[in-house]
Design an enzyme around this catalytic site. Structure first.
Site, short mmCIF file in Angstrom:
data_model
loop_
_atom_site.label_atom_id
_atom_site.label_comp_id
_atom_site.label_asym_id
_atom_site.label_seq_id
_atom_site.Cartn_x
_atom_site.Cartn_y
_atom_site.Cartn_z
N SER A 150 17.73 21.67 22.93
CA SER A 150 17.95 20.59 21.92
C SER A 150 17.94 19.31 22.77
O SER A 150 18.25 19.27 24.02
CB SER A 150 19.34 20.71 21.35
N TYR A 163 28.10 23.26 21.32
CA TYR A 163 26.64 23.18 21.12
C TYR A 163 26.12 22.41 22.57
O TYR A 163 25.00 23.13 22.96
CB TYR A 163 26.31 22.41 19.96
#
Length: 272
Positions: A150, A163
């Site tokens: 990401s 995350y």
């Protein structure tokens, strides 16, 4: 240990993609099938979605196999890699795509939630990569490992602590694997998407709406197929001299840090 150059074509034309029941994983399965790969597909809860992905692969003349797994128990779940490789006859490409996230400030988060995100996004990716790489090394034909991270492998976000930590850790894990596996003809890279119109971002594979994200240089979310195209490049022979790299597919979002900070009219960003 071999010192031969990385091969551009010897590795098995079999790809295993985790979390391929929708979104980026599904789009990647389709494009790799179009490029001549048989595809192993994993899913967590959406078996119907995984079977639909398998149908799309078979419609393109390639074999497909499906396994359910829950990476919250990564040691058990990673066995799906071996099961799919056995059924399809090997593995030349692994795409670690399955992931989860959180939306709670770190000071309000219990350890169980912290660990659950890291188990899926980092531990699971490590164990799946380890299983696939052992098979690639044993085959002597090389391979490709592509980890979907990401923009948050580099850029933090309020409310996404585990995350961000997992994706940053996966970037560094990928770089260490790239060093250790290069002598075996195996490349390891990450693809780092920005906001993509998928179920994970609450957009249920909607077509990205032009102009809907005025703060992004390319003013829209990305399409899963745009990420899949980047994965396909790294899975193919043209990327044979690319390893240990991060390919950002984010519409220029990562360029906007200081620029966007200076343009914000309020402190609402602190709310996540």
């Amino acid at each position: 240990m071999s010192s031969a150059p990385i091969s551009s074509s010897d590795y098995d034309r079999i790809a295993i993609i985790t979390g391929a029941d929708s979104g980026i994983g599904k789009a990647t399965a389709v494009v790799l099938a179009e490029q001549g790969f048989d595809v192993g597909i994993t899913f967590h809860t959406d078996q119907a979605g995984a079977e639909q992905t398998a149908k799309l692969v078979r419609d393109r003349g390639r074999a497909a196999a499906v396994r359910g797994h829950d990476l919250a128990d990564p040691e058990k779940a990673s066995s799906a890699v071996d099961e799919l490789a056995d059924e399809l006859g090997g593995v030349g490409v692994l795409v670690n795509n399955a992931g989860t996230g959180s939306s709670r400030p770190l000071l309000e988060m219990d350890f169980e939630q912290w660990r659950s995100v890291l188990a899926v996004d980092l531990d699971g990716a490590f164990l799946c990569a380890q299983r696939a790489a052992r098979r690639m090394v044993a085959s002597g034909r090389g391979g490709r490992i592509i980890n979907i991270t990401s923009v948050h492998e580099e850029y933090p976000r309020v409310g996404a602590g585990p995350y961000c930590a997992a994706k940053g850790g996966l970037r560094m894990l990928s770089r260490v694997l790239a060093l250790e596996l290069a002598p075996h003809g195996i490349t390891v890279n990450t693809v780092a998407p920005g906001e993509i119109a998928t179920p994970m971002t609450g957009q249920e594979d909607q077509p990205p709406e032009p102009g809907s994200r005025p703060g992004y240089p390319i003013a829209r979310p990305g399409d899963a197929r745009e990420v899949a195209a980047a994965v396909a490049f790294l899975a193919g022979p043209s990327s044979s001299y690319v390893t240990g790299s991060s390919l950002f597919v984010d519409g220029g979002l990562g360029l906007m840090g200081p620029q966007a900070a200076g343009a914000l009219p309020s402190g609402e960003w602190r709310r996540g």
